[in-house]
Design a protein around this motif. Structure first.
Motif, PDB file in Angstrom:
ATOM      1  N   LYS A 173       0.727  -1.034  -0.522  1.00 14.12           N
ATOM      2  CA  LYS A 173       0.068  -0.014  -0.026  1.00 14.12           C
ATOM      3  C   LYS A 173       0.498   1.461  -0.499  1.00 14.12           C
ATOM      4  O   LYS A 173       2.412   1.242   0.739  1.00 14.12           O
ATOM      5  CB  LYS A 173      -0.618  -0.131   1.054  1.00 14.12           C
ATOM      6  N   VAL A 174       0.147   2.228  -0.504  1.00  8.77           N
ATOM      7  CA  VAL A 174       1.340   3.437  -1.350  1.00  8.77           C
ATOM      8  C   VAL A 174       0.617   4.177  -0.721  1.00  8.77           C
ATOM      9  O   VAL A 174      -0.538   4.685  -1.184  1.00  8.77           O
ATOM     10  CB  VAL A 174       1.781   3.604  -2.148  1.00  8.77           C
TER      11      VAL A 174
ATOM     12  N   VAL B 210       1.934   4.904 -10.032  1.00 10.87           N
ATOM     13  CA  VAL B 210       2.011   3.967  -9.155  1.00 10.87           C
ATOM     14  C   VAL B 210       0.583   2.746  -8.886  1.00 10.87           C
ATOM     15  O   VAL B 210       0.770   1.398  -9.026  1.00 10.87           O
ATOM     16  CB  VAL B 210       1.905   4.700  -7.736  1.00 10.87           C
ATOM     17  N   ALA B 211      -0.041   3.141  -9.381  1.00 16.63           N
ATOM     18  CA  ALA B 211      -1.651   2.553  -9.717  1.00 16.63           C
ATOM     19  C   ALA B 211      -1.705   1.289 -10.102  1.00 16.63           C
ATOM     20  O   ALA B 211      -1.203   0.388 -10.154  1.00 16.63           O
ATOM     21  CB  ALA B 211      -2.484   3.367  -9.815  1.00 16.63           C
ATOM     22  N   GLU B 212      -0.498   1.579 -11.641  1.00 20.21           N
ATOM     23  CA  GLU B 212      -0.586   0.981 -12.683  1.00 20.21           C
ATOM     24  C   GLU B 212       0.136  -0.040 -12.228  1.00 20.21           C
ATOM     25  O   GLU B 212       0.238  -1.618 -13.544  1.00 20.21           O
ATOM     26  CB  GLU B 212       0.005   2.629 -13.896  1.00 20.21           C
ATOM     27  N   ALA B 213       1.665   0.210 -11.545  1.00 21.15           N
ATOM     28  CA  ALA B 213       2.191  -0.981 -11.596  1.00 21.15           C
ATOM     29  C   ALA B 213       1.846  -1.497 -10.407  1.00 21.15           C
ATOM     30  O   ALA B 213       2.493  -2.863 -10.300  1.00 21.15           O
ATOM     31  CB  ALA B 213       3.628   0.376 -10.450  1.00 21.15           C
ATOM     32  N   GLY B 214       0.684  -1.423  -9.844  1.00 14.13           N
ATOM     33  CA  GLY B 214      -0.093  -2.555  -9.426  1.00 14.13           C
ATOM     34  C   GLY B 214       0.151  -3.107  -7.874  1.00 14.13           C
ATOM     35  O   GLY B 214      -0.792  -3.282  -6.759  1.00 14.13           O
ATOM     36  N   TYR B 215      -0.072  -1.094  -7.241  1.00 12.71           N
ATOM     37  CA  TYR B 215       0.597  -0.791  -5.715  1.00 12.71           C
ATOM     38  C   TYR B 215      -0.623  -0.309  -5.362  1.00 12.71           C
ATOM     39  O   TYR B 215      -1.346   0.314  -6.807  1.00 12.71           O
ATOM     40  CB  TYR B 215       1.580   0.246  -6.093  1.00 12.71           C
TER      41      TYR B 215
ATOM     42  N   ILE C 171      -3.577   2.343  -3.565  1.00 13.54           N
ATOM     43  CA  ILE C 171      -2.901   2.687  -3.386  1.00 13.54           C
ATOM     44  C   ILE C 171      -4.037   3.334  -1.833  1.00 13.54           C
ATOM     45  O   ILE C 171      -5.401   3.032  -2.182  1.00 13.54           O
ATOM     46  CB  ILE C 171      -3.690   4.638  -4.264  1.00 13.54           C
ATOM     47  N   THR C 172      -3.583   4.128  -0.769  1.00 10.99           N
ATOM     48  CA  THR C 172      -4.220   4.514   0.351  1.00 10.99           C
ATOM     49  C   THR C 172      -4.236   5.846   1.258  1.00 10.99           C
ATOM     50  O   THR C 172      -4.025   6.270   1.110  1.00 10.99           O
ATOM     51  CB  THR C 172      -3.644   3.271   1.556  1.00 10.99           C
TER      52      THR C 172
ATOM     53  N   GLU D 154      -1.675   2.391   7.087  1.00  9.77           N
ATOM     54  CA  GLU D 154      -1.357   1.171   7.034  1.00  9.77           C
ATOM     55  C   GLU D 154      -1.199   1.367   5.551  1.00  9.77           C
ATOM     56  O   GLU D 154      -0.673  -0.210   5.177  1.00  9.77           O
ATOM     57  CB  GLU D 154      -3.046   0.736   6.713  1.00  9.77           C
ATOM     58  N   ALA D 155      -0.271   2.823   5.316  1.00  8.48           N
ATOM     59  CA  ALA D 155       0.790   2.133   4.120  1.00  8.48           C
ATOM     60  C   ALA D 155       2.183   1.623   4.336  1.00  8.48           C
ATOM     61  O   ALA D 155       2.967   1.575   5.829  1.00  8.48           O
ATOM     62  CB  ALA D 155       0.983   3.962   3.859  1.00  8.48           C
TER      63      ALA D 155
END
Ligand code: SF4
Length: 451
Positions: free
Chosen positions: A4-5, A26-31, A33-34, A39-40
């Motif tokens: 989670k990032v 970052v989302a495209e890379a599969g991480y 997003i929070t 919780e990151a």
């Protein structure tokens, strides 16, 4: 399970856009997003370093997140934005919890940075990603909006060539680079497909658009192309520069119904001796002519501007001239800042630095002048019916709120209004203005499109 990032985004809309691009990558890379920092696994802090107070806010945020790393499950801290461009070594030296620092030209390396931080397995590998901020590699890019879905910013250029003597931005963001017109128009169409109703055009100086890439000012042409390619109802202009308000631009604003009759035109001062030491181009005569041209050519234009008090060498006469100018021109929207002595800027080394209290007193005097003008202008709105972009409903006051064409997001006032039924955010409503409370208008919805 995906790591989670989290993101912390500080500073101006231009920096916010960089956050949106990094969010997307970052989302495209599969991480995952929070929004919840606790919780990151990694937190990215996109910082601002324009003036002292902004630097302090950025450092306070980094230290807060550093605490999370000591006490929670946070594994990595990445600092990006203007503070990292300006103080890369100091950040590493003074805040050892920071794992990676990205310069403003390196936002497209964000995934590499997150990967590096998560795979360091405890060994210290603080890394700095630095691309020359003058690079034109890839300005802009796909993004995840952090604004409400009906409003978005659109960055048309990066950097600045104006070199105002009090400003650190050219040293941070590099020289002025326009984005290709076709890229910008394509992004405007993307924004429309996301449901955007209000598109706010930003850069350090949008009026310089095109000069580097096409050899002449092309903002008017760009605006025309955006409104040809989309049906976005509201196009708003922020960060214009007085010496580049061309007749084409004035005509485009006047004649194009979807370009809002609103212009943000920082003037900073009016005394020629102060403007000269600020290296503001054009001088007081040009500023006065530009204001008169806008008022004459575009009926009902709303002018937003900003002024700086306490610039080195500012005399009582200079300040009185500024007060008289503000009184005489009755600007609709005014922001006033005290001069901030920024290291590595020419003005910081100038003689006759002004005492902080004097700067503050002058700011207070100017704001009082403006409050009286704003109150009069607001009073004149009572009884009028205006178009309002509904933003949301406030359960406490049981009223909706929104903005008119005269109110830019995040920096201007709001209109609060009652309606027979709940109105969805992003809906345009006709509101009859009933009364004024402080800087805000209060009214009643008279025409509401069917839900
Ligand atoms: S126009 Fe002046 S104040 Fe604005 S970013 Fe450029 S140098 Fe800084």
């Amino acid at each position: 399970m995906a790591f989670k990032v989290g993101f912390v985004s500080l500073g101006c809309p231009k920096n916010q856009l960089d956050t949106e691009v990094m969010l997307h990558e970052v989302a495209e890379a599969g991480y995952q997003i929070t929004p919840d920092e606790t919780e990151a696994d990694v937190i990215i802090i996109n910082t601002c370093a324009f003036i002292e107070s902004a630097k302090k806010e950025s450092i306070d945020n980094i230290l807060d997140i550093a605490w999370l790393k000591k006490h929670k499950k946070l594994r990595g801290i990445i600092v990006t934005g203007c503070l990292s461009e300006r103080y890369r070594e100091e950040i590493f030296k003074e805040i050892p919890e920071v794992d990676a620092v990205l310069g403003v030209g390196s936002i497209h390396h964000i995934v590499e940075a997150v990967n590096a931080v998560l795979t360091k397995k405890g060994k210290k590998s603080a890394r700095f990603f630095s691309c020359d901020p003058n690079d034109t590699v890839k300005l802009g890019g796909d993004r995840i909006l952090t604004t409400p879905e009906y409003a978005a910013y659109l960055k048309i250029a990066e950097g600045c060539d104006n070199r105002c003597t009090y400003c650190a931005i050219p040293g941070i963001r590099g020289k002025f680079r326009s984005r290709p017109m076709e890229d910008i128009v394509a992004e405007a169409k993307d924004m429309e497909s996301l449901g955007v109703k209000e598109l706010t055009i930003v850069a350090q100086d949008i009026t310089r658009y095109g000069q580097d890439l096409y050899g002449s000012y092309k903002l008017a042409e760009l605006l025309h192309k955006i409104t040809e390619a989309t049906s976005i109802p509201w196009i708003r202009l922020l960060y214009c520069y007085p010496d580049k308000i061309t007749d084409e631009l004035v005509a485009e604003i006047r004649d194009n119904p979807r370009i809002l009759k609103y212009i943000d035109l920082p003037m900073q001062h009016i005394s020629d001796s102060v403007l000269k030491r600020m290296n503001r181009h054009g001088g007081s005569a040009l500023i006065r002519e530009t204001v008169q041209k806008l008022r004459r050519e575009i009926p009902g234009i709303v002018i937003r501007t900003t002024f700086i008090t306490g610039f080195p060498g500012e005399t009582d006469e200079d300040f009185n001239e500024l007060c008289a100018f503000v009184k005489e021109n009755r600007f609709e929207r005014v922001g006033v800042f005290t001069y901030s002595q920024e290291e590595d800027t020419p003005a910081a080394a100038m003689p006759d630095q002004i005492d902080e209290q004097v700067k503050q007193d002058r700011m207070d005097v100017l704001m009082r002048e403006q409050m009286a003008i704003s109150a009069e202008l607001n009073r004149a709105m009572v009884g009028k019916t205006i178009t309002v972009l509904c933003e949301d409903f406030d359960p406490v006051s049981e009223a909706h709120f929104g903005r008119s064409a005269a109110d830019a997001p995040d920096i201007d006032g709001k209109i609060f209004f009652r309606a027979k039924h709940r109105i969805a955010p992003g809906t345009f409503v006709q509101v009859h203005v009933d009364e004024i409370v402080d800087y805000d208008l209060y009214g009643t919805a008279v025409v509401v499109p069917e839900a």
